[in-house]
Each structure stands twice: as C-alpha cells, then as structure tokens.
Design a protein around this motif. Structure first.
Motif, PDB file in Angstrom:
ATOM      1  N   PRO A 299      28.422  47.077  36.830  1.00  0.00           N
ATOM      2  CA  PRO A 299      29.317  46.923  35.683  1.00  0.00           C
ATOM      3  C   PRO A 299      29.943  48.264  35.298  1.00  0.00           C
ATOM      4  O   PRO A 299      29.296  49.313  35.399  1.00  0.00           O
ATOM      5  CB  PRO A 299      28.383  46.421  34.565  1.00  0.00           C
ATOM      6  N   GLU A 300      31.200  48.234  34.908  1.00  0.00           N
ATOM      7  CA  GLU A 300      31.925  49.401  34.395  1.00  0.00           C
ATOM      8  C   GLU A 300      32.072  50.528  35.419  1.00  0.00           C
ATOM      9  O   GLU A 300      32.338  51.672  35.063  1.00  0.00           O
ATOM     10  CB  GLU A 300      31.272  49.944  33.112  1.00  0.00           C
ATOM     11  N   SER A 301      31.907  50.224  36.715  1.00  0.00           N
ATOM     12  CA  SER A 301      32.018  51.260  37.748  1.00  0.00           C
ATOM     13  C   SER A 301      33.454  51.363  38.265  1.00  0.00           C
ATOM     14  O   SER A 301      34.255  50.439  38.120  1.00  0.00           O
ATOM     15  CB  SER A 301      31.083  50.938  38.914  1.00  0.00           C
ATOM     16  N   THR A 302      33.773  52.495  38.894  1.00  0.00           N
ATOM     17  CA  THR A 302      35.102  52.661  39.493  1.00  0.00           C
ATOM     18  C   THR A 302      35.313  51.648  40.618  1.00  0.00           C
ATOM     19  O   THR A 302      36.455  51.312  40.938  1.00  0.00           O
ATOM     20  CB  THR A 302      35.279  54.082  40.065  1.00  0.00           C
ATOM     21  N   LEU A 303      34.223  51.154  41.203  1.00  0.00           N
ATOM     22  CA  LEU A 303      34.328  50.217  42.325  1.00  0.00           C
ATOM     23  C   LEU A 303      34.775  48.839  41.860  1.00  0.00           C
ATOM     24  O   LEU A 303      35.617  48.198  42.497  1.00  0.00           O
ATOM     25  CB  LEU A 303      32.990  50.141  43.064  1.00  0.00           C
ATOM     26  N   ILE A 304      34.249  48.358  40.751  1.00  0.00           N
ATOM     27  CA  ILE A 304      34.700  47.061  40.234  1.00  0.00           C
ATOM     28  C   ILE A 304      36.130  47.187  39.706  1.00  0.00           C
ATOM     29  O   ILE A 304      36.902  46.225  39.739  1.00  0.00           O
ATOM     30  CB  ILE A 304      33.724  46.493  39.167  1.00  0.00           C
ATOM     31  N   MET A 305      36.510  48.385  39.287  1.00  0.00           N
ATOM     32  CA  MET A 305      37.899  48.615  38.861  1.00  0.00           C
ATOM     33  C   MET A 305      38.844  48.513  40.051  1.00  0.00           C
ATOM     34  O   MET A 305      39.934  47.932  39.955  1.00  0.00           O
ATOM     35  CB  MET A 305      38.018  49.979  38.170  1.00  0.00           C
ATOM     36  N   LEU A 306      38.426  49.077  41.203  1.00  0.00           N
ATOM     37  CA  LEU A 306      39.240  48.984  42.420  1.00  0.00           C
ATOM     38  C   LEU A 306      39.410  47.524  42.838  1.00  0.00           C
ATOM     39  O   LEU A 306      40.522  47.081  43.142  1.00  0.00           O
ATOM     40  CB  LEU A 306      38.587  49.796  43.539  1.00  0.00           C
ATOM     41  N   VAL A 307      38.311  46.781  42.847  1.00  0.00           N
ATOM     42  CA  VAL A 307      38.368  45.371  43.237  1.00  0.00           C
ATOM     43  C   VAL A 307      39.275  44.593  42.281  1.00  0.00           C
ATOM     44  O   VAL A 307      40.051  43.720  42.700  1.00  0.00           O
ATOM     45  CB  VAL A 307      36.942  44.778  43.257  1.00  0.00           C
ATOM     46  N   SER A 308      39.217  44.945  41.007  1.00  0.00           N
ATOM     47  CA  SER A 308      40.059  44.285  40.006  1.00  0.00           C
ATOM     48  C   SER A 308      41.533  44.603  40.201  1.00  0.00           C
ATOM     49  O   SER A 308      42.399  43.797  39.856  1.00  0.00           O
ATOM     50  CB  SER A 308      39.616  44.699  38.594  1.00  0.00           C
ATOM     51  N   ALA A 309      41.826  45.783  40.754  1.00  0.00           N
ATOM     52  CA  ALA A 309      43.219  46.133  41.048  1.00  0.00           C
ATOM     53  C   ALA A 309      43.792  45.211  42.118  1.00  0.00           C
ATOM     54  O   ALA A 309      44.980  44.910  42.127  1.00  0.00           O
ATOM     55  CB  ALA A 309      43.312  47.588  41.499  1.00  0.00           C
ATOM     56  N   LEU A 310      42.937  44.742  43.004  1.00  0.00           N
ATOM     57  CA  LEU A 310      43.390  43.892  44.110  1.00  0.00           C
ATOM     58  C   LEU A 310      43.495  42.425  43.702  1.00  0.00           C
ATOM     59  O   LEU A 310      44.460  41.744  44.050  1.00  0.00           O
ATOM     60  CB  LEU A 310      42.424  44.030  45.293  1.00  0.00           C
ATOM     61  N   ALA A 311      42.502  41.938  42.967  1.00  0.00           N
ATOM     62  CA  ALA A 311      42.434  40.495  42.692  1.00  0.00           C
ATOM     63  C   ALA A 311      42.627  40.142  41.219  1.00  0.00           C
ATOM     64  O   ALA A 311      42.611  38.960  40.876  1.00  0.00           O
ATOM     65  CB  ALA A 311      41.097  39.942  43.179  1.00  0.00           C
ATOM     66  N   GLY A 312      42.811  41.124  40.364  1.00  0.00           N
ATOM     67  CA  GLY A 312      42.965  40.849  38.934  1.00  0.00           C
ATOM     68  C   GLY A 312      41.622  40.874  38.222  1.00  0.00           C
ATOM     69  O   GLY A 312      40.649  40.269  38.688  1.00  0.00           O
ATOM     70  N   ARG A 313      41.565  41.562  37.094  1.00  0.00           N
ATOM     71  CA  ARG A 313      40.303  41.741  36.372  1.00  0.00           C
ATOM     72  C   ARG A 313      39.663  40.414  35.980  1.00  0.00           C
ATOM     73  O   ARG A 313      38.459  40.195  36.194  1.00  0.00           O
ATOM     74  CB  ARG A 313      40.548  42.602  35.117  1.00  0.00           C
ATOM     75  N   GLU A 314      40.447  39.507  35.429  1.00  0.00           N
ATOM     76  CA  GLU A 314      39.879  38.246  34.953  1.00  0.00           C
ATOM     77  C   GLU A 314      39.327  37.407  36.109  1.00  0.00           C
ATOM     78  O   GLU A 314      38.250  36.811  36.002  1.00  0.00           O
ATOM     79  CB  GLU A 314      40.927  37.462  34.152  1.00  0.00           C
ATOM     80  N   GLN A 315      40.042  37.390  37.229  1.00  0.00           N
ATOM     81  CA  GLN A 315      39.575  36.619  38.387  1.00  0.00           C
ATOM     82  C   GLN A 315      38.307  37.231  38.978  1.00  0.00           C
ATOM     83  O   GLN A 315      37.391  36.501  39.393  1.00  0.00           O
ATOM     84  CB  GLN A 315      40.671  36.539  39.458  1.00  0.00           C
ATOM     85  N   VAL A 316      38.260  38.553  39.013  1.00  0.00           N
ATOM     86  CA  VAL A 316      37.071  39.224  39.552  1.00  0.00           C
ATOM     87  C   VAL A 316      35.860  38.960  38.664  1.00  0.00           C
ATOM     88  O   VAL A 316      34.779  38.614  39.148  1.00  0.00           O
ATOM     89  CB  VAL A 316      37.318  40.740  39.715  1.00  0.00           C
ATOM     90  N   LEU A 317      36.039  39.091  37.351  1.00  0.00           N
ATOM     91  CA  LEU A 317      34.908  38.861  36.444  1.00  0.00           C
ATOM     92  C   LEU A 317      34.450  37.403  36.492  1.00  0.00           C
ATOM     93  O   LEU A 317      33.254  37.113  36.384  1.00  0.00           O
ATOM     94  CB  LEU A 317      35.275  39.277  35.018  1.00  0.00           C
ATOM     95  N   LYS A 318      35.385  36.491  36.686  1.00  0.00           N
ATOM     96  CA  LYS A 318      35.023  35.076  36.839  1.00  0.00           C
ATOM     97  C   LYS A 318      34.212  34.866  38.122  1.00  0.00           C
ATOM     98  O   LYS A 318      33.224  34.133  38.139  1.00  0.00           O
ATOM     99  CB  LYS A 318      36.289  34.206  36.858  1.00  0.00           C
ATOM    100  N   ALA A 319      34.646  35.523  39.203  1.00  0.00           N
ATOM    101  CA  ALA A 319      33.914  35.429  40.472  1.00  0.00           C
ATOM    102  C   ALA A 319      32.524  36.033  40.335  1.00  0.00           C
ATOM    103  O   ALA A 319      31.535  35.475  40.852  1.00  0.00           O
ATOM    104  CB  ALA A 319      34.700  36.135  41.578  1.00  0.00           C
ATOM    105  N   TYR A 320      32.408  37.139  39.621  1.00  0.00           N
ATOM    106  CA  TYR A 320      31.108  37.772  39.403  1.00  0.00           C
ATOM    107  C   TYR A 320      30.203  36.855  38.572  1.00  0.00           C
ATOM    108  O   TYR A 320      29.003  36.744  38.827  1.00  0.00           O
ATOM    109  CB  TYR A 320      31.286  39.123  38.704  1.00  0.00           C
ATOM    110  N   GLU A 321      30.799  36.211  37.571  1.00  0.00           N
ATOM    111  CA  GLU A 321      30.041  35.276  36.730  1.00  0.00           C
ATOM    112  C   GLU A 321      29.477  34.135  37.587  1.00  0.00           C
ATOM    113  O   GLU A 321      28.322  33.738  37.433  1.00  0.00           O
ATOM    114  CB  GLU A 321      30.971  34.728  35.642  1.00  0.00           C
ATOM    115  N   GLU A 322      30.293  33.651  38.511  1.00  0.00           N
ATOM    116  CA  GLU A 322      29.834  32.586  39.394  1.00  0.00           C
ATOM    117  C   GLU A 322      28.772  33.097  40.365  1.00  0.00           C
ATOM    118  O   GLU A 322      27.804  32.392  40.675  1.00  0.00           O
ATOM    119  CB  GLU A 322      31.011  31.980  40.168  1.00  0.00           C
ATOM    120  N   ALA A 323      28.948  34.325  40.836  1.00  0.00           N
ATOM    121  CA  ALA A 323      27.956  34.920  41.737  1.00  0.00           C
ATOM    122  C   ALA A 323      26.600  35.062  41.037  1.00  0.00           C
ATOM    123  O   ALA A 323      25.550  34.820  41.640  1.00  0.00           O
ATOM    124  CB  ALA A 323      28.439  36.278  42.225  1.00  0.00           C
TER     125      ALA A 323
END
Length: 340
Positions: A299-323
């Motif tokens: 959480p709150e890492s530069t790596l999740i920020m990079l992933v969010s740049a590619l797929a969108g923050r809301e979509q990434v957090l939703k995917a993480y929630e499902e994971a």
C-alpha cells in the motif's frame, strides 16, 4: 494526488513468506486496462495471452547476497552491513545497523578476516562508504559470507538463495530481486519463444530506494533514488521492431518497465546505459510499454502508483480488493498480475 489515495487493507496472513515449490504454479489475476474486467487464472496460462509478434521484456539483473553480518573491531559487537551501490576501488555505499557507532575509521570483520571493511565517510541519509579488503574475487567472497537482502516483511532466512533470483539472472548488482520474474521457469520461457514471441533482455540494478516508503503527503514531491540501467543495441532493436510492426511490448515487472521508459526517445528505445530516477504515477503517458506482468505491491508504494498509471487507480484498487477477497498471495513471493 495524495499518498493515501493508494492505500488498501491487507491482512498480514496474505503476505507470502516463502516461494512456491514450483515457480510457475502461482496464480495470475488478469486485468483488462480498458474495461476493468478481471479474470482469475494460473501463471502457466500466460502464453495464451501473448501473440506472435509481441515482445516480452525481462530484467536480467542478478541479486547480490548483499547482507553481511560482522563484528566491530575492538569490541566484537554485532554489525549488519547492507551493500547498496558499488563505487570504485572496492568502495561501497552501505547501510549499517547499528549505524551510530560506525564512524569513519571503524573496522568491521566478516568471517574472521576473510573480509574486512573500513568506514570511510558518512553520506546521504546516514549511509556509510566502506572500503573492503579481501583475498581473491570479491563476488566469490560475498557469495560465501553474504545473505540475500530479503524485504523486511519476510521474517525468516531463505534456505535456497537461488529462489530469490530469476532463472535468467545474469548481471550482478541488485539489492533486491525483480520479483515479477520469479514466476518464470526455463520451460515456460521456451514455450513463449516457440510461440513466436521475442524476448528482450534489459538490465536495471534494483536499489533499495525503489522500495523506500513514500513519506510526503503529495506524491509529486517524492524523489526516487537513482538506479543503473543498460540496454544493448540488439535488445533495443527487438523492442523497436515490435513497436514498428504493431506488436505489443510486455514488460516483466516494474523494473523492466522503468528501464524501457527511461530509454524512450521519439517512440523508440535508445540503446546505452545510464542512471534513472524515473517516477511513474497516474497521468504518465507510456511511450514503449503496452502491457505489464507484475506482483501485488505494498500500500502507498511507488510500485502501486506505477501500476495505477497504466490501468487507472480505481481499477487497480478494485482488482487488489478482489485479490484480497480471493486470498491471493502478496508481495515478493506472492502471486502475479497481468495488465493488458
């Protein structure tokens, strides 16, 4: 954009402490970046998502067993030294614990007298410059005495050092593994190549700065530490030919992504070497990368920020929630995610 915008709840039990016996038997969450659609598969299903004419970019850096346990000369007190960056003449920038008494002139012995380090100076953020004295080849001495510098959330020593290396690791210099690559076996890579997918090797020596927490509230004020990267001409050609012919460039891990994006110029990868401080966060326009294979990040890492740049923050957090709900394994030894 605030740091807390990239937070999520993660039960501690989902932090993978050990690698799976079979590297490629991890789970694979597939996220379609355009629609947000999610599917749950196995990592061995990955070739089915790749097409002839695509290019898979891997980071062939090799992790140094960079954690050394020694004794301070004169007192015998236990000292831990973590190698961060190689300088000239056997001098390294290091992190020393406890650091307060590691003043210039202090000598630390490792393995008796097999390796002796002398503190030369204190540098940025309290790191120490240490000159090492030894007989023979430094890498061989380090391989004998050093331990893998596992992340702090992994609570015990790794029995097999090779499980924190990719099967294609070639160039020593990293303080941490490019962990998305840990899922690949030689057989899986061969299957991918036989399908008509090129594999391009790049090198980025992962520094601990990549994993340092973002402490500032506004993420644009965060400063990335520099890391060395290198791309050979023939590897750059593979990537550029793929782009020119309409194929996709699929990076294995955030480090491979940061390498090709750092070397991008006018829509092409420029071969060469250098230092990169690239920080990718939402709003960034990718120049080379089309898809990404990655692990699940802190959480709150530069790596999740990079992933969010590619797929969108809301979509990434939703995917993480499902994971989390599906009990995926997280972080370095955890499961994988494919963003296409």
């Amino acid at each position: 954009m605030k740091r807390e915008d990239f937070n999520f709840e993660l039960p501690e039990r989902l932090i993978a402490q050990d690698p799976l016996e079979d590297r490629s038997s991890s789970r694979l969450l597939v996220l379609a970046k355009e629609t947000g659609a999610i599917s749950h598969e196995k990592f061995t299903d990955l070739p089915g998502h790749l097409c002839p004419g695509d290019c898979l970019v891997i980071n062939d850096t090799k992790v140094l067993p960079a954690r050394l346990i020694g004794e301070r000369e004169g007192t015998g007190a236990r000292v831990e030294v973590l190698l961060l960056k190689r300088h000239q003449d056997d001098v390294w920038e290091t992190l020393v614990k406890p650091g307060k008494k590691a003043r210039p002139g202090t000598k630390i012995h490792f393995g008796g007298d097999k390796l002796v380090g002398e503190v030369l100076d204190v540098v940025e953020e309290g790191n120490r410059l240490i000159k090492f004295i030894y007989q023979g080849i430094f890498e061989e001495v380090l391989d004998e005495l050093g331990q893998m510098p596992l992340p702090p959330y992994i609570t015990h020593t790794l029995q097999d050092k090779n499980r924190y290396q990719t099967v294609y690791a070639a160039h020593s210099g990293s303080a941490a593994a490019p962990t998305a690559g840990l899922h690949f076996t030689k057989e899986l890579l061969q299957e991918i190549e036989e399908k008509g997918i090129q594999i391009a090797r790049v090198t980025l020596h992962v520094g601990l700065g990549t994993f340092r927490p973002v402490k500032v509230e506004e993420i644009t004020e965060h400063h990335m530490h520099s890391e060395f990267y290198q791309i050979e001409e023939q590897e750059a050609r593979k990537i550029n030919e793929t782009k020119a012919s309409g194929g996709r460039v699929i990076c294995v891990g955030t480090t491979a992504c940061r390498t090709v994006e750092s070397a991008a110029q006018d829509g092409k990868v420029v071969p060469g070497s250098g230092q990169t401080e690239i920080f990718i966060y939402p709003g960034y326009q990718f120049k080379i990368l089309d898809a990404l294979i990655t692990n699940f990040h802190l959480p709150e890492s530069t790596l999740i920020m990079l992933v969010s740049a590619l797929a969108g923050r809301e979509q990434v957090l939703k995917a993480y929630e499902e994971a989390v709900a599906k009990e995926y394994r997280f972080f370095s030894f955890g499961d994988a995610m494919l963003i296409v």
